[in-house]
Design a protein around this motif. Structure first.
Motif, short mmCIF file in Angstrom:
data_model
loop_
_atom_site.label_atom_id
_atom_site.label_comp_id
_atom_site.label_asym_id
_atom_site.label_seq_id
_atom_site.Cartn_x
_atom_site.Cartn_y
_atom_site.Cartn_z
N ALA A 100 0.82 -1.22 0.00
CA ALA A 100 0.00 0.00 0.00
C ALA A 100 0.85 1.27 0.00
CB ALA A 100 -0.92 0.00 1.22
N GLY A 101 2.19 1.11 0.04
CA GLY A 101 3.08 2.26 0.01
C GLY A 101 3.44 2.82 1.38
N GLU A 102 2.96 2.20 2.45
CA GLU A 102 3.30 2.63 3.80
C GLU A 102 4.67 2.10 4.18
OE1 GLU A 102 0.18 0.91 6.07
OE2 GLU A 102 -1.18 2.58 5.69
N ARG A 103 5.39 2.85 5.01
CA ARG A 103 6.67 2.38 5.53
C ARG A 103 6.52 2.09 7.01
NH1 ARG A 103 11.64 5.19 2.30
NH2 ARG A 103 10.87 4.57 0.23
N GLN A 104 7.08 0.96 7.42
CA GLN A 104 6.99 0.52 8.81
C GLN A 104 8.35 -0.03 9.23
OE1 GLN A 104 4.01 -2.53 8.82
NE2 GLN A 104 2.34 -1.11 8.45
N MET A 105 8.65 0.10 10.53
CA MET A 105 9.82 -0.57 11.08
C MET A 105 9.33 -1.88 11.70
SD MET A 105 12.72 0.52 13.81
CE MET A 105 13.69 1.39 12.59
N VAL A 106 9.96 -2.98 11.31
CA VAL A 106 9.52 -4.29 11.79
C VAL A 106 10.72 -5.09 12.28
CG1 VAL A 106 7.53 -4.33 10.23
CG2 VAL A 106 9.67 -5.41 9.52
N ARG A 107 10.43 -6.04 13.14
CA ARG A 107 11.45 -6.99 13.63
C ARG A 107 11.42 -8.20 12.71
NH1 ARG A 107 10.69 -10.40 18.45
NH2 ARG A 107 8.74 -9.26 18.51
N VAL A 108 12.61 -8.69 12.35
CA VAL A 108 12.71 -9.82 11.43
C VAL A 108 13.53 -10.92 12.10
CG1 VAL A 108 13.40 -10.57 9.14
CG2 VAL A 108 12.68 -8.20 9.50
N GLY A 109 12.92 -12.09 12.25
CA GLY A 109 13.60 -13.23 12.85
C GLY A 109 14.27 -14.09 11.79
N GLY A 110 15.11 -15.01 12.23
CA GLY A 110 15.72 -15.98 11.33
C GLY A 110 16.75 -15.41 10.38
N VAL A 111 17.41 -14.31 10.76
CA VAL A 111 18.33 -13.66 9.82
C VAL A 111 19.61 -14.45 9.61
CG1 VAL A 111 17.40 -11.34 10.17
CG2 VAL A 111 19.29 -12.14 11.60
N THR A 112 19.93 -15.37 10.50
CA THR A 112 21.11 -16.21 10.29
C THR A 112 20.87 -17.18 9.13
OG1 THR A 112 21.67 -16.06 12.62
CG2 THR A 112 22.71 -17.84 11.38
N GLU A 113 19.69 -17.79 9.11
CA GLU A 113 19.34 -18.76 8.07
C GLU A 113 18.92 -18.08 6.76
OE1 GLU A 113 17.60 -18.70 11.04
OE2 GLU A 113 18.82 -20.18 12.08
N HIS A 114 18.26 -16.94 6.89
CA HIS A 114 17.71 -16.23 5.73
C HIS A 114 18.11 -14.75 5.83
CE1 HIS A 114 15.39 -19.81 4.91
NE2 HIS A 114 15.01 -19.80 6.17
N PRO A 115 19.29 -14.38 5.36
CA PRO A 115 19.76 -13.00 5.49
C PRO A 115 18.85 -11.99 4.80
CG PRO A 115 21.53 -14.46 4.79
CD PRO A 115 20.26 -15.24 4.70
N LEU A 116 18.82 -10.79 5.36
CA LEU A 116 18.07 -9.69 4.77
C LEU A 116 18.89 -9.04 3.66
CD1 LEU A 116 16.73 -8.02 8.02
CD2 LEU A 116 15.37 -9.16 6.26
N SER A 117 18.21 -8.40 2.73
CA SER A 117 18.89 -7.62 1.70
C SER A 117 17.98 -6.46 1.30
CB SER A 117 19.21 -8.48 0.47
OG SER A 117 18.02 -8.96 -0.12
N ILE A 118 18.60 -5.33 0.97
CA ILE A 118 17.84 -4.17 0.51
C ILE A 118 17.16 -4.55 -0.80
CG2 ILE A 118 18.03 -1.81 -0.35
CD1 ILE A 118 20.25 -1.43 1.77
N GLY A 119 15.87 -4.29 -0.87
CA GLY A 119 15.08 -4.67 -2.03
C GLY A 119 14.49 -6.05 -1.92
N GLY A 120 14.92 -6.82 -0.91
CA GLY A 120 14.38 -8.16 -0.69
C GLY A 120 13.01 -8.10 -0.02
N GLY A 121 12.31 -9.20 -0.05
CA GLY A 121 10.98 -9.26 0.53
C GLY A 121 10.97 -9.79 1.94
N VAL A 122 9.95 -9.40 2.69
CA VAL A 122 9.68 -9.97 4.00
C VAL A 122 8.20 -10.31 4.07
CG1 VAL A 122 11.54 -8.81 5.26
CG2 VAL A 122 9.33 -7.70 5.08
N VAL A 123 7.88 -11.25 4.93
CA VAL A 123 6.50 -11.68 5.11
C VAL A 123 6.25 -11.87 6.60
CG1 VAL A 123 7.06 -14.14 4.78
CG2 VAL A 123 4.75 -13.33 4.35
#
Length: 80
Positions: A43-66
């Motif tokens: 919807a175009g909103e920006r939110q700060m969220v906590r992301v678990g499992g970053v050791t197994e599934h690293p984050l990346s700019i432009g990557g998706g989260v669910v």
């Protein structure tokens, strides 16, 4: 509506920026490492969220989260 309940209603997002917490505050000691990410929802909103499992599934700019689950601290997302 609280930030946590608002985050839980937007189930996906794209990572705008993030950091990984390796040395957490006492409340999150058992969860490190975890990510804190600014995401943009479909919807175009920006939110700060906590992301678990970053050791197994690293984050990346432009990557998706669910949305993954809710715990005592609020919504927890995971890398998609």
């Amino acid at each position: 509506m609280t930030a946590e309940s608002s985050a839980a209603t937007d189930l996906t997002g794209t990572v705008i920026t993030y950091t990984v917490i390796y040395v957490p505050t006492p409340e999150f000691a058992g969860e490190a490492p975890y990510g804190l990410a600014v995401i943009e929802t479909p919807a175009g909103e920006r939110q700060m969220v906590r992301v678990g499992g970053v050791t197994e599934h690293p984050l990346s700019i432009g990557g998706g989260v669910v949305y993954d689950h809710e715990d005592t601290h609020g919504a927890v997302y995971r890398a998609a």
